[in-house]
Design an enzyme around this catalytic site. Structure first.
Site, short mmCIF file in Angstrom:
data_model
loop_
_atom_site.label_atom_id
_atom_site.label_comp_id
_atom_site.label_asym_id
_atom_site.label_seq_id
_atom_site.Cartn_x
_atom_site.Cartn_y
_atom_site.Cartn_z
N CYS A 76 32.01 20.38 51.16
CA CYS A 76 33.18 19.76 51.78
C CYS A 76 34.17 19.28 50.71
CB CYS A 76 32.76 18.63 52.72
SG CYS A 76 34.09 18.14 53.85
N HIS A 82 28.89 21.22 56.06
CA HIS A 82 27.87 20.29 55.57
C HIS A 82 26.47 20.84 55.82
CE1 HIS A 82 30.24 16.65 54.52
NE2 HIS A 82 31.13 17.23 55.31
N GLU A 129 23.77 19.84 54.67
CA GLU A 129 22.78 18.76 54.78
C GLU A 129 22.62 18.27 56.21
OE1 GLU A 129 26.54 16.39 54.62
OE2 GLU A 129 25.81 18.27 53.78
#
Length: 255
Positions: free
Chosen positions: A131, A231, A233
């Site tokens: 990002c 993202h 994660e």
């Protein structure tokens, strides 16, 4: 997808050998714990889990402050670098005035991550920008950013309300590292209102959202220097992109 929910110190990827050390950038923020209210190195724990499950050893790299070791000396102690998500990069670093919607600048982190990025590119340290990290990669090389994606004609939502991620499909460029890891397209979680605008020399777009916004970039050449606007994660059941970073670190060590 790589399901690694049971991965631990003894049964994760590359359990039989040395796991690459992956530095992850952080903020320095005020934090409260019990009676204490102090400056702390801050990072969402999802990033730590992401790197660990992908076969790396996570190490936090907060802005070190004046008089600290230069970025190249720090990078000499890790095998790969993750530029984590966060606030907007200060527009003044690419010669623009901040948009009214821009976040308050985090000057210490901007300076530290730009220095780390340039040192990683100079030294061939595998790098993944997430990002904000994709935007740092572009700015470090001389690119510019779209400061408010909703201003673009036909742009769709790349985030919903505060703290609410958007989900959309990105299409990758054949032959790119992102395409090698994820295939022709992938459904991703994103939360951004800025994006790469002008690509600097040596950096190419390797993934786009359905509305044309650049969602992935990578540096030309054999090294691993990739940025994605989404993202990974947030989807810890899909480790393919970060596994690619860890594998690049292993291959770099073998050379």
């Amino acid at each position: 997808m790589s399901g690694c929910d049971d991965a631990g110190p003894d049964n994760g990827p590359d359990a039989g050998g040395r796991r690459p050390v992956v530095g992850i950038t952080t903020y320095v923020e005020r934090a409260r714990q019990g009676v204490w209210d102090v400056a702390a190195a801050y990072l969402q724990y999802d990033y730590v889990q992401l790197v660990t499950r992908a076969g790396g050893v996570p190490v936090l790299l907060p802005p070190p402050g004046p008089g600290a070791a230069p970025a190249g000396e720090v990078l000499a102690r890790v095998d790969a670098l993750v530029l984590a998500g966060g606030r907007d990069v200060d527009a003044r670093y690419y010669g623009a005035e901040p948009h009214p919607t821009a976040d308050p600048p985090a000057t210490d982190r901007d300076q530290w991550e730009l220095a780390l990025t340039r040192a990683a590119l100079d030294d061939g340290v595998p790098l993944l920008g997430i990002c904000r990290g994709a935007q740092v990669l572009a700015v470090a090389l001389g690119g510019t950013l779209v400061q408010h994606v909703p201003d673009l004609p036909g742009a769709r939502a790349h985030k919903h309300g505060p703290g609410e991620f958007a989900s959309h499909t990105v299409r990758t460029v054949p032959g790119s590292r992102v395409a090698t890891a994820l295939g022709a397209e992938a459904v991703v979680s994103c939360y951004h209102h800025q994006a790469v605008e002008r690509l600097p020399d040596g950096l190419r777009a390797t993934a786009h959202a359905e509305d044309g916004v650049v969602e992935g970039v990578e540096v030309d050449g054999e090294g691993f220097a990739v940025g994605v606007q989404w993202h990974p994660e947030q989807t810890l059941d899909d480790l393919r992109l970060v596994e690619s970073l860890v594998q690049a670190a292993r291959e770099q060590e073998e050379r």
